[in-house]
Design a protein around this motif. Structure first.
Motif, short mmCIF file in Angstrom:
data_model
loop_
_atom_site.label_atom_id
_atom_site.label_comp_id
_atom_site.label_asym_id
_atom_site.label_seq_id
_atom_site.Cartn_x
_atom_site.Cartn_y
_atom_site.Cartn_z
N THR A 104 0.83 -1.21 0.00
CA THR A 104 0.00 0.00 0.00
C THR A 104 0.87 1.26 0.00
N GLU A 105 1.92 1.25 0.87
CA GLU A 105 2.83 2.39 0.91
C GLU A 105 3.54 2.56 -0.43
N HIS A 106 3.94 1.39 -1.01
CA HIS A 106 4.60 1.45 -2.31
C HIS A 106 3.67 2.03 -3.36
N ARG B 105 1.95 6.24 -6.78
CA ARG B 105 0.93 7.20 -7.22
C ARG B 105 1.41 8.63 -7.03
N ARG B 106 2.11 8.86 -5.89
CA ARG B 106 2.63 10.21 -5.64
C ARG B 106 3.66 10.58 -6.70
N ASP B 107 4.56 9.62 -7.00
CA ASP B 107 5.58 9.89 -8.02
C ASP B 107 4.93 10.11 -9.39
N LEU B 108 3.92 9.29 -9.68
CA LEU B 108 3.22 9.47 -10.97
C LEU B 108 2.52 10.82 -11.02
N THR B 109 1.93 11.19 -9.87
CA THR B 109 1.24 12.49 -9.82
C THR B 109 2.23 13.63 -10.04
N ILE B 110 3.38 13.52 -9.36
CA ILE B 110 4.41 14.55 -9.53
C ILE B 110 4.90 14.59 -10.97
N ALA B 111 5.14 13.38 -11.55
CA ALA B 111 5.61 13.31 -12.93
C ALA B 111 4.57 13.88 -13.89
N LEU B 112 3.28 13.52 -13.63
CA LEU B 112 2.21 14.03 -14.47
C LEU B 112 2.10 15.54 -14.35
N PHE B 113 2.22 16.04 -13.11
CA PHE B 113 2.16 17.49 -12.90
C PHE B 113 3.31 18.18 -13.62
N ALA B 114 4.51 17.57 -13.50
CA ALA B 114 5.67 18.15 -14.19
C ALA B 114 5.48 18.13 -15.70
N LEU B 115 4.89 17.02 -16.20
CA LEU B 115 4.63 16.92 -17.64
C LEU B 115 3.64 17.99 -18.09
N VAL B 116 2.58 18.17 -17.26
CA VAL B 116 1.57 19.18 -17.61
C VAL B 116 2.20 20.57 -17.61
N VAL B 117 2.98 20.85 -16.57
CA VAL B 117 3.64 22.16 -16.48
C VAL B 117 4.58 22.35 -17.66
#
Length: 267
Positions: A173-175, A180-192
């Motif tokens: 679950t932590e993994h 998900r957090r890393d994907l969210t950050i990566a997605l946010f960076a991609l969007v930016v």
């Protein structure tokens, strides 16, 4: 060790509590808590056993329910002691050479009238007669069993496996949360990054459009200058033509005037 129910756990805890206080318990001391205003009567000569209850506190109907409940508890206790002894968890041993002809133990006040019910199961009666004058010696396996929360080895392995599964589930679950957090950050960076790229492209496009407009304006300005120059040339040419025409007209007028003067003189 087999699984045990809650009542059996209470009985074992009583035995262990006696052991921890350096007291060697017996069946009478273990079962005494269940004998409020009741008693167990054993006849070693006749080989019989019965339950007695204070008649002042129990009528026939209530006594029957109490007798049945107590009988089930007696059956549970003696069978539990037999199982524990057979499997090396404790030892039952006789400290007296010969028991008396009969005995009674419990919390029935001596001299009070009572009602009684015989324990008809011969196996239970035999165990009662056998265990009632034996002491209970606690073995280390029983202490270990109690220290493990009265769990069998299978239960311990099952609990350990469940704990490992829970830990693995928590780690997973932590993994997943980290992923998900890393994907969210990566997605946010991609969007930016995409937005910045779009803004940059838009900015460059505007610059190109602005440059095009400047070029077009320069073309228009140059075109207008050329047109003005050509138009000016035409005006100059027209002006010269008018001047030449006017000059020619003036010359013609002068010639006519001179001709008219000469004719007058001739006359």
């Amino acid at each position: 060790m087999r699984q045990i129910n809650n009542f059996e756990k209470e009985i074992l805890q009583r035995i262990i509590n006696y052991h921890n206080r350096a007291i060697i318990p017996s069946l009478a001391s273990v079962i005494d808590t269940e004998l409020d205003n009741k008693a167990i009567y054993l006849d070693f000569v006749a080989g019989t056993s019965e339950i007695r209850a204070d008649i002042a506190l129990y009528n026939q109907d209530i006594a029957f329910d109490e007798f049945r409940k107590l009988t089930l508890e007696i059956v549970t206790i003696v069978n539990l002691l037999k199982y524990l002894q057979d499997n090396g968890y404790l030892t039952l041993f006789k400290e007296a050479n010969n028991p008396p002809e009969h005995t009674i133990y419990g919390q029935l006040i001596q001299g009070h009238n009572y009602i009684s019910l015989a324990i008809v199961d011969p196996d239970i009666t035999k165990l009662l007669l056998d265990y009632s004058y034996k002491s209970i010696l606690v073995g280390q396996p029983l202490l270990d069993f109690a220290n493990n929360g009265f769990r069998t080895e299978n239960q311990i392995h099952t609990d350990e496996a469940r704990i490992l599964q829970n830990e693995a589930r928590v780690q997973q679950t932590e993994h997943n949360k980290t992923t998900r957090r890393d994907l969210t950050i990566a997605l946010f960076a991609l969007v930016v990054s995409t937005l910045l790229s779009v803004c940059e492209i838009y900015h460059h496009t505007k610059e190109v459009e602005y440059l095009k407009q400047e070029v077009e304006q320069e073309k228009v300005i140059k075109l207008n200058d050329n047109q003005r120059q050509e138009f000016g040339s035409k005006i100059d040419a027209s002006t010269k033509l008018i001047e030449q025409t006017n000059k020619k007209l003036d010359e013609l007028k002068l010639e006519q005037q001179q001709t008219s003067g000469q004719k007058k003189i001739s006359k």
